[in-house]
Design a protein around this motif. Structure first.
Motif, mmCIF file in Angstrom:
data_model
loop_
_atom_site.group_PDB
_atom_site.id
_atom_site.type_symbol
_atom_site.label_atom_id
_atom_site.label_comp_id
_atom_site.label_asym_id
_atom_site.label_seq_id
_atom_site.Cartn_x
_atom_site.Cartn_y
_atom_site.Cartn_z
ATOM 1 N N ILE A 1 0.856 -1.185 0.000
ATOM 2 C CA ILE A 1 0.000 0.000 0.000
ATOM 3 C C ILE A 1 0.893 1.236 0.000
ATOM 4 O O ILE A 1 2.086 1.146 0.332
ATOM 5 C CB ILE A 1 -0.936 -0.009 1.229
ATOM 6 N N ILE A 2 0.329 2.374 -0.390
ATOM 7 C CA ILE A 2 1.052 3.641 -0.428
ATOM 8 C C ILE A 2 0.539 4.521 0.712
ATOM 9 O O ILE A 2 -0.658 4.628 0.935
ATOM 10 C CB ILE A 2 0.837 4.359 -1.777
ATOM 11 N N LYS A 3 1.463 5.158 1.419
ATOM 12 C CA LYS A 3 1.107 6.034 2.538
ATOM 13 C C LYS A 3 1.421 7.482 2.176
ATOM 14 O O LYS A 3 2.467 7.784 1.596
ATOM 15 C CB LYS A 3 1.915 5.635 3.781
ATOM 16 N N LEU A 4 0.510 8.389 2.525
ATOM 17 C CA LEU A 4 0.807 9.812 2.449
ATOM 18 C C LEU A 4 0.249 10.487 3.691
ATOM 19 O O LEU A 4 -0.606 9.932 4.386
ATOM 20 C CB LEU A 4 0.261 10.439 1.163
ATOM 21 N N ALA A 5 0.743 11.692 3.983
ATOM 22 C CA ALA A 5 0.356 12.386 5.212
ATOM 23 C C ALA A 5 0.365 13.891 4.994
ATOM 24 O O ALA A 5 1.187 14.414 4.232
ATOM 25 C CB ALA A 5 1.314 12.023 6.351
ATOM 26 N N THR A 6 -0.565 14.557 5.663
ATOM 27 C CA THR A 6 -0.576 16.016 5.664
ATOM 28 C C THR A 6 -0.749 16.516 7.091
ATOM 29 O O THR A 6 -1.330 15.836 7.939
ATOM 30 C CB THR A 6 -1.717 16.575 4.792
ATOM 31 N N GLY A 7 -0.227 17.709 7.349
ATOM 32 C CA GLY A 7 -0.380 18.339 8.654
ATOM 33 C C GLY A 7 -1.461 19.400 8.610
ATOM 34 O O GLY A 7 -2.317 19.414 7.720
ATOM 35 N N THR A 8 -1.421 20.279 9.573
ATOM 36 C CA THR A 8 -2.382 21.385 9.632
ATOM 37 C C THR A 8 -1.595 22.697 9.713
ATOM 38 O O THR A 8 -0.419 22.693 10.085
ATOM 39 C CB THR A 8 -3.287 21.265 10.879
ATOM 40 N N ASP B 1 -10.685 15.507 3.057
ATOM 41 C CA ASP B 1 -11.480 15.775 1.860
ATOM 42 C C ASP B 1 -10.619 16.411 0.777
ATOM 43 O O ASP B 1 -10.808 16.133 -0.420
ATOM 44 C CB ASP B 1 -12.687 16.652 2.199
ATOM 45 N N GLN B 2 -9.639 17.229 1.194
ATOM 46 C CA GLN B 2 -8.732 17.822 0.211
ATOM 47 C C GLN B 2 -7.757 16.781 -0.339
ATOM 48 O O GLN B 2 -7.419 16.800 -1.538
ATOM 49 C CB GLN B 2 -7.973 18.988 0.839
ATOM 50 N N GLN B 3 -7.285 15.875 0.514
ATOM 51 C CA GLN B 3 -6.449 14.777 0.030
ATOM 52 C C GLN B 3 -7.199 13.989 -1.046
ATOM 53 O O GLN B 3 -6.664 13.691 -2.124
ATOM 54 C CB GLN B 3 -6.093 13.836 1.182
ATOM 55 N N GLN B 4 -8.449 13.639 -0.729
ATOM 56 C CA GLN B 4 -9.279 12.879 -1.656
ATOM 57 C C GLN B 4 -9.449 13.628 -2.979
ATOM 58 O O GLN B 4 -9.292 13.040 -4.063
ATOM 59 C CB GLN B 4 -10.641 12.620 -1.011
ATOM 60 N N GLU B 5 -9.751 14.918 -2.895
ATOM 61 C CA GLU B 5 -9.986 15.712 -4.100
ATOM 62 C C GLU B 5 -8.751 15.749 -4.996
ATOM 63 O O GLU B 5 -8.846 15.579 -6.221
ATOM 64 C CB GLU B 5 -10.401 17.132 -3.705
ATOM 65 N N MET C 1 -19.212 12.358 5.900
ATOM 66 C CA MET C 1 -20.108 11.986 4.817
ATOM 67 C C MET C 1 -19.621 12.522 3.468
ATOM 68 O O MET C 1 -19.843 11.903 2.424
ATOM 69 C CB MET C 1 -21.525 12.478 5.101
ATOM 70 N N LYS C 2 -18.947 13.662 3.479
ATOM 71 C CA LYS C 2 -18.406 14.201 2.237
ATOM 72 C C LYS C 2 -17.398 13.220 1.633
ATOM 73 O O LYS C 2 -17.418 12.971 0.412
ATOM 74 C CB LYS C 2 -17.744 15.560 2.491
ATOM 75 N N ILE C 3 -16.542 12.656 2.462
ATOM 76 C CA ILE C 3 -15.546 11.699 1.975
ATOM 77 C C ILE C 3 -16.218 10.407 1.528
ATOM 78 O O ILE C 3 -15.915 9.861 0.458
ATOM 79 C CB ILE C 3 -14.486 11.433 3.066
ATOM 80 N N VAL C 4 -17.157 9.913 2.349
ATOM 81 C CA VAL C 4 -17.856 8.673 2.011
ATOM 82 C C VAL C 4 -18.652 8.841 0.720
ATOM 83 O O VAL C 4 -18.598 7.992 -0.181
ATOM 84 C CB VAL C 4 -18.781 8.248 3.168
ATOM 85 N N ASN C 5 -19.384 9.933 0.602
ATOM 86 C CA ASN C 5 -20.172 10.171 -0.606
ATOM 87 C C ASN C 5 -19.289 10.402 -1.822
ATOM 88 O O ASN C 5 -19.734 10.216 -2.963
ATOM 89 C CB ASN C 5 -21.116 11.358 -0.407
ATOM 90 N N GLY C 6 -18.036 10.781 -1.577
ATOM 91 C CA GLY C 6 -17.078 10.921 -2.665
ATOM 92 C C GLY C 6 -16.518 9.596 -3.136
ATOM 93 O O GLY C 6 -15.762 9.551 -4.106
#
Length: 252
Positions: free
Chosen positions: A143-150, A186-190, A217-222
């Motif tokens: 699997i591939i891993k990625l990460a973001t902070g805040t 959600d931004q990662q997904q987009e 739900m935004k991520i799931v619905n995506g």
């Protein structure tokens, strides 16, 4: 439909995975750990013994597989995972990837970028670790891993997202992410979907770090999965909040 999954002891059918823990770590080593000569950490034999004992506890609960999405720059040790897997008969899936900018090994990769490196260079490493093996171990990532902070995804982290997307499209490997406080998933997904990664190939990790149902739900619905994978880490989020968020998802 079953598929083949790389584990640290060889490929297995997805039908053989059984009950699987989706985000656990055998070992973590924050970048710079090797510089602390005063506290070098436990000996390897001790790490194997502790890891094997913890795996045995999982097996007592009927769990047969674990995904360890430790990125390359956070102390990933695939030979240690393989030794524990062989001793216990447990299946461990390892990852290829790099951690978020503020706590990962970004100094090296940003230097490489300044010398002409790019997301393509990092993607090439990911692809090789997925298809040929990690270093000279012969162990392939699954699997591939990625990460973001805040509070925002940095340009460096966007490069890592691009690299992960390229490697996923090339190999068909899924992607699992780290999010801080259950944010920016959600931004990662987009970003990944815009690049061409199928939404169903993405797991947004640590989503239980927030109780924001609309965000979930935004991520799931995506079309992607969300990881509720930090139960027990009460210092980050009380478990009763995680449970309430899980129930809200069941009801939806």
């Amino acid at each position: 439909m079953s598929t083949t999954v790389n584990t640290v002891t060889g490929p297995v059918s997805s039908d053989a995975l059984g009950r699987t823990m989706m985000h656990e770590h055998v070992l973590i080593g924050w970048p710079g750990w090797e510089s602390d000569t005063f506290r070098p950490g436990p000996a390897r034999d001790e790490m194997i013994a502790v890891g094997s004992d913890n795996v045995a506890s999982l097996q007592d609960h009927g769990i047969t597989t674990m995904l360890d999405p430790c990125p390359n720059d956070l102390g990933r040790d695939v030979t240690l995972m393989a030794e524990i897997a062989r001793r216990t008969g447990f299946q461990i899936i390892c990852a290829t990837g790099l951690y978020k900018e503020d706590q990962g090994g970004g100094a090296y990769w940003k230097f490489r970028e300044s010398m002409g490196g790019s997301a393509d260079m990092i993607a090439e490493m990911y692809i090789r670790e997925l298809t040929e093996g990690i270093g000279d171990t012969g162990i392939k990532a699954g699997i591939i891993k990625l990460a973001t902070g805040t509070p925002a995804i940095t340009p460096y982290e966007k490069m890592l997202i691009e690299a992960a997307g390229k490697a996923s499209i090339e190999t068909g490997a899924p992607i699992i992410t780290h999010t801080d406080e259950g944010s920016l998933g959600d931004q990662q997904q987009e970003l990944l979907i815009k690049q061409g990664v199928p939404a169903k190939r993405i797991i947004i990790g640590h989503s239980c770090g927030t109780s924001d149902h609309d965000y979930h739900m935004k991520i799931v619905n995506g079309g992607s999965y969300i990881g509720f994978d930090r139960f027990g880490l009460e210092m980050l989020q009380p478990d009763d909040v995680r449970i309430a968020s899980t129930l809200a998802l069941f009801e939806a």
